[in-house]
Design an enzyme around this catalytic site. Structure first.
Site, short mmCIF file in Angstrom:
data_model
loop_
_atom_site.label_atom_id
_atom_site.label_comp_id
_atom_site.label_asym_id
_atom_site.label_seq_id
_atom_site.Cartn_x
_atom_site.Cartn_y
_atom_site.Cartn_z
N ASN A 4 15.97 15.27 -72.19
CA ASN A 4 16.20 15.28 -73.63
C ASN A 4 16.26 16.72 -74.11
OD1 ASN A 4 14.47 15.49 -76.45
ND2 ASN A 4 15.99 13.86 -76.47
N HIS A 61 14.58 11.34 -66.62
CA HIS A 61 14.71 11.40 -68.08
C HIS A 61 14.98 12.85 -68.46
CE1 HIS A 61 12.45 12.59 -71.82
NE2 HIS A 61 13.30 11.73 -72.33
N HIS A 102 -4.28 4.84 -70.90
CA HIS A 102 -4.97 3.56 -70.68
C HIS A 102 -5.01 3.18 -69.20
CE1 HIS A 102 -0.72 2.59 -70.91
NE2 HIS A 102 -0.94 1.40 -70.39
#
Length: 307
Positions: A115, A113, A182
């Site tokens: 950006n 990824h 989580h």
């Protein structure tokens, strides 16, 4: 930063050129050119502006590769954009950037990824506030130290001209950011991440952004060139789907870019460009000790000094 001396036209031109260069390189690597989908927001929508999505699905190497450019404006910053700057709540904004996610078919080739973006917050009678953000991070399915070191060293080299403290600072930011709270688990091996950045002034901060964007291809292509012909079977593909499930969880629950796009009324197809084409979940599954799948968890999905 409350300095109005910036040049959004130069940033826009750089970002559009970066998208074109990366899309051309990825198409050449895959053997299939990336299709172009140009779009513009219609009258009456929450956002104004448009962009271009370069997309490849079911290619020779990439199962899905997407790189999007967008330049949009709105009347009020969404909560995800001003969480660290509550004083900017309610300001109008312009957001422009390039974002990409690549999902190779071969599980031995990592997902990546990247950006780079600029945001400008405006309010009548007050100076505009601008900042840059971005970074890149690597998410291997099977870990290789050689690949991790290459990726991080390329990131470090891109930042070194702008201050020796930036790489360790942005690396820690990346480790902290790309973490599934989580699951108590990292998404990948990290890289660099920064946001709300304008401390070097417009010119130098923009140069840093360009250095990060320009470092993407040399950080990633040598890795997948090494791994693209590695044999794999159903076991590796099943583990890839399992790890992609974690990628989906992060993007939909924690990712600021995804939340920004959804909260601001962005283009859904572009926002969800990062999603893998397939993903899977297994109930309370754990890899067998001593396997390459277990080694990913114990040796790679933990913060390490890779550079």
């Amino acid at each position: 930063m409350t300095d109005s001396t910036y040049d959004v036209n130069r940033v826009r031109a750089y970002l559009q050129g970066l998208q074109m260069r990366i899309a051309d390189a990825l198409g050449a690597f895959d053997g299939t050119p990336l299709a172009a989908d140009t779009w513009r927001r219609g009258p009456g929508e929450r956002l104004r502006g448009g962009g271009c999505t370069r997309i490849l699905e079911a290619g020779g190497f990439f199962e899905r590769a997407g790189i999007g450019f967008s330049d949009v404006a709105g009347d009020a910053l969404p909560p995800s954009a001003n969480a660290s700057r509550p004083q900017l709540a309610g300001r109008g904004f312009e957001a422009l950037g390039v974002s990409l996610v690549l999902h190779p078919r071969n599980p031995y080739c990592p997902t990546v990824h990247m950006n780079v973006r600029m945001l400008i917050a405006t309010k009548p009678g007050e100076a505009p506030v601008f900042w840059f953000g971005g970074g890149m991070d690597l998410t291997p399915i099977y870990g290789f130290e050689e690949d991790a070191r290459h990726f991080h060293r390329t990131c470090r080299a891109a930042l070194e001209p702008f201050g020796a403290e930036l790489y360790p600072r942005f690396k820690k930011w990346c480790d902290d950011y790309f973490f599934l709270k989580h699951r108590n688990e990292a998404r990948g091996i990290g890289g660099i991440f920064f946001d709300d950045f304008s401390e070097l002034g417009f010119e130098r901060s923009f140069e840093m952004l360009q250095s990060v964007g320009d470092a993407f291809l040399p950080s990633y292509l040598p890795i997948v060139e090494r791994r693209r012909d590695t044999p794999y079977g159903e076991r590796e593909r099943a583990f890839q789907a399992y790890r992609r499930g974690r990628y989906v969880e992060f993007n939909l629950v924690f990712d600021r870019g995804t939340l920004f796009g959804l909260q601001s009324g962005g283009r859904t197809e572009s926002i969800l460009l990062s999603m893998p084409p397939t993903a899977g979940w297994r109930y309370d599954w754990h890899p067998d000790p001593g396997t390459p799948e277990a080694r990913l968890q114990s040796e790679f999905l933990v913060p390490r000094d890779w550079a």
